[in-house]
Design an enzyme around this catalytic site. Structure first.
Site, PDB file in Angstrom:
ATOM      1  N   TYR A  42       0.835  -1.205   0.000  1.00  0.00           N
ATOM      2  CA  TYR A  42       0.000   0.000   0.000  1.00  0.00           C
ATOM      3  C   TYR A  42       0.875   1.262   0.000  1.00  0.00           C
ATOM      4  O   TYR A  42       0.730   2.145  -0.853  1.00  0.00           O
ATOM      5  CB  TYR A  42      -0.934  -0.030   1.220  1.00  0.00           C
ATOM      6  CG  TYR A  42      -1.571   1.296   1.512  1.00  0.00           C
ATOM      7  CD1 TYR A  42      -2.437   1.893   0.609  1.00  0.00           C
ATOM      8  CD2 TYR A  42      -1.292   1.968   2.709  1.00  0.00           C
ATOM      9  CE1 TYR A  42      -3.003   3.121   0.877  1.00  0.00           C
ATOM     10  CE2 TYR A  42      -1.859   3.189   2.983  1.00  0.00           C
ATOM     11  CZ  TYR A  42      -2.711   3.774   2.064  1.00  0.00           C
ATOM     12  OH  TYR A  42      -3.262   4.991   2.332  1.00  0.00           O
ATOM     13  N   LYS A  50       1.502   4.228  -2.945  1.00  0.00           N
ATOM     14  CA  LYS A  50       1.285   5.670  -2.715  1.00  0.00           C
ATOM     15  C   LYS A  50       2.560   6.461  -3.030  1.00  0.00           C
ATOM     16  O   LYS A  50       2.502   7.566  -3.581  1.00  0.00           O
ATOM     17  CB  LYS A  50       0.838   5.910  -1.274  1.00  0.00           C
ATOM     18  CG  LYS A  50      -0.602   5.494  -1.010  1.00  0.00           C
ATOM     19  CD  LYS A  50      -1.591   6.569  -1.475  1.00  0.00           C
ATOM     20  CE  LYS A  50      -3.026   6.148  -1.313  1.00  0.00           C
ATOM     21  NZ  LYS A  50      -3.993   7.226  -1.497  1.00  0.00           N
ATOM     22  N   LEU A  52      -8.331   0.849  14.086  1.00  0.00           N
ATOM     23  CA  LEU A  52      -8.419   0.695  15.540  1.00  0.00           C
ATOM     24  C   LEU A  52      -9.638   1.375  16.146  1.00  0.00           C
ATOM     25  O   LEU A  52     -10.414   0.736  16.880  1.00  0.00           O
ATOM     26  CB  LEU A  52      -7.132   1.238  16.184  1.00  0.00           C
ATOM     27  CG  LEU A  52      -7.064   1.094  17.700  1.00  0.00           C
ATOM     28  CD1 LEU A  52      -7.025  -0.370  18.109  1.00  0.00           C
ATOM     29  CD2 LEU A  52      -5.843   1.842  18.253  1.00  0.00           C
ATOM     30  N   ILE A  74      -5.574  -6.612  20.641  1.00  0.00           N
ATOM     31  CA  ILE A  74      -4.396  -5.733  20.606  1.00  0.00           C
ATOM     32  C   ILE A  74      -3.298  -6.507  19.885  1.00  0.00           C
ATOM     33  O   ILE A  74      -2.866  -7.562  20.352  1.00  0.00           O
ATOM     34  CB  ILE A  74      -3.948  -5.358  22.038  1.00  0.00           C
ATOM     35  CG1 ILE A  74      -5.048  -4.530  22.720  1.00  0.00           C
ATOM     36  CG2 ILE A  74      -2.620  -4.611  22.006  1.00  0.00           C
ATOM     37  CD1 ILE A  74      -4.755  -4.180  24.180  1.00  0.00           C
ATOM     38  N   PHE A  75      -2.871  -5.973  18.743  1.00  0.00           N
ATOM     39  CA  PHE A  75      -1.901  -6.693  17.914  1.00  0.00           C
ATOM     40  C   PHE A  75      -0.479  -6.452  18.417  1.00  0.00           C
ATOM     41  O   PHE A  75       0.258  -5.630  17.881  1.00  0.00           O
ATOM     42  CB  PHE A  75      -2.029  -6.277  16.454  1.00  0.00           C
ATOM     43  CG  PHE A  75      -3.366  -6.617  15.831  1.00  0.00           C
ATOM     44  CD1 PHE A  75      -4.015  -7.810  16.149  1.00  0.00           C
ATOM     45  CD2 PHE A  75      -3.979  -5.760  14.936  1.00  0.00           C
ATOM     46  CE1 PHE A  75      -5.244  -8.134  15.581  1.00  0.00           C
ATOM     47  CE2 PHE A  75      -5.197  -6.062  14.360  1.00  0.00           C
ATOM     48  CZ  PHE A  75      -5.841  -7.250  14.683  1.00  0.00           C
ATOM     49  N   GLY A 122       3.813  -5.944   9.204  1.00  0.00           N
ATOM     50  CA  GLY A 122       4.004  -4.637   8.558  1.00  0.00           C
ATOM     51  C   GLY A 122       3.752  -3.430   9.439  1.00  0.00           C
ATOM     52  O   GLY A 122       3.798  -2.307   8.957  1.00  0.00           O
ATOM     53  N   ASP A 123       3.455  -3.629  10.751  1.00  0.00           N
ATOM     54  CA  ASP A 123       3.168  -2.497  11.640  1.00  0.00           C
ATOM     55  C   ASP A 123       4.452  -1.894  12.215  1.00  0.00           C
ATOM     56  O   ASP A 123       5.140  -2.546  13.002  1.00  0.00           O
ATOM     57  CB  ASP A 123       2.313  -2.960  12.829  1.00  0.00           C
ATOM     58  CG  ASP A 123       0.826  -2.935  12.541  1.00  0.00           C
ATOM     59  OD1 ASP A 123       0.427  -2.309  11.544  1.00  0.00           O
ATOM     60  OD2 ASP A 123       0.072  -3.530  13.322  1.00  0.00           O
TER      61      ASP A 123
END
Ligand code: UFG
Length: 329
Positions: free
Chosen positions: A140, A144, A189, A206-207, A283-284
């Site tokens: 993503y 962009k 979230l 909660i990741f 990917g966070d």
């Protein structure tokens, strides 16, 4: 002259349309309604269709006197982009190419672009500045960034001036209560927390709580969607008054952890919001917080809905009034 808003029936796009309506602008909207909602469009002339359809865009540009474009239309789910990169390159990158070519053909030389903090990837510095390294960690963000770069080269070749706005975490709903956040599927979230508060979900997951942050959960910079919308109007003004191409971060400059967001939502809603710790989400980045000094000094942007309590409060009002989103009551 009219402003064309692509993706104007989506979450942030519809709030930008609302801001343009408040200013009395003439507005044309293009949306394929894959994610957008007809009821989210509070004004302007809506054309339902896809940017990749050249004849459709010729009709839109041919029937209206458009001098500036605000380009939101895109897919924007990080997780989905990792599973289906082709969809993101096709809709986001190719869609933008089609739009820029049609703008060029029809002599439209101003574009405000909906970009993202995901262009930075794992940040080198916090807060993040516009000149920091861009190294996306997901498809993503990569698409962009590719769209931003495409605009740069269309500027060099054809003088299409752009303002790219890199948002951090959009949240909240319009003060009128008429429009808010309704994604399908919902992955963000704040709406998921509020759906839990409404009893539509048993708990919020909660990741990950093993990130290098004070409470171990990820930190994000939450910005009210109407403050984002205002920045687009200012960016159109900048281009209309002959301003050069530019890239700006849009955030509040304050980070909140996932646990802090849940705690504030408990206070705002007065509801018990059960939370369960689960594995990290791919990917966070651990911390994403913006420096928006440039947008403040060069665009004159002044976010006014800064308190997270108020941002969540506005979203809570929308979710309570529209528990099943648009058209589903
Ligand atoms: N999170 C949870 N549980 C959930 C949902 C999210 O713990 O059920 C966590 C995420 O792991 C993340 C934080 O809450 O740490 C925020 O997640 P969001 O999905 O709400 O937002 P992101 O930060 O992942 O992404 C958002 C936009 C992207 C944009 C990015 C830029 O969705 O389009 O901000 O910062 F690229």
């Amino acid at each position: 002259m009219a402003v064309l808003v692509t993706g104007g029936a989506g979450y942030i796009g519809s709030h930008a349309v609302a801001a343009l309506v408040e200013r009395g602008e003439e507005i044309v909207i293009v949306d394929n309604l894959q994610q957008g909602h007809r009821d989210a469009v509070l004004g302007g002339k809506l054309y339902v269709g896809d940017l990749r359809d050249g004849e459709f865009l010729d009709t839109v540009f041919g029937e209206n006197s458009i001098d500036a474009v605000i380009h939101f239309a895109a897919n924007s789910l990080v997780g989905e982009s990792m599973k289906d990169p082709g969809k993101y390159y096709h809709n986001n990158v190719y869609g933008t190419l089609c739009l820029l070519e049609k703008m060029n053909q029809h002599g439209v030389k101003k574009i405000v672009f909906s970009s993202t903090a995901a262009t930075y990837g794992e940040p080198e510095n916090v807060p993040i500045h516009e000149h920091d390294r861009t190294l996306p960690t997901n498809t993503y963000g990569e698409t962009k960034l590719a769209m931003e770069k495409m605009m740069k080269w269309f500027d060099v070749a054809s003088g299409i001036k752009y303002v790219s706005l890199r948002y951090f975490n959009a949240a909240g709903a319009h003060a009128s209560g008429k429009i808010g956040e309704d994604h399908s599927p919902e992955t963000h979230l704040v709406p998921i927390i509020l759906q839990t508060a409404l009893g539509q979900r048993s708990h919020i997951s909660i990741f990950g709580d093993d990130y290098p942050t004070e409470d171990g959960t990820c930190i994000r910079d939450y910005i009210h969607v109407s403050d984002l919308a205002d920045a687009h109007v200012l960016a159109v003004d900048r281009l209309r008054s002959g301003g050069d191409s530019a890239i700006y971060n849009l955030g509040n400059g304050t980070g909140f952890s996932v646990k802090q967001v849940i705690d504030i939502a408990r206070q705002v809603t007065g509801r018990d919001i059960p939370a369960v710790i689960e594995a990290r989400r791919a990917g966070d980045p651990a911390v994403l917080v913006a420096s928006s000094d440039l947008a403040r000094s060069e665009l004159g942007w002044k976010p006014t809905r800064n308190k997270l309590e108020d941002i969540i409060g506005s979203a809570w009002a929308w979710h309570q009034a529209n528990p099943a989103g648009y058209n589903k009551q």
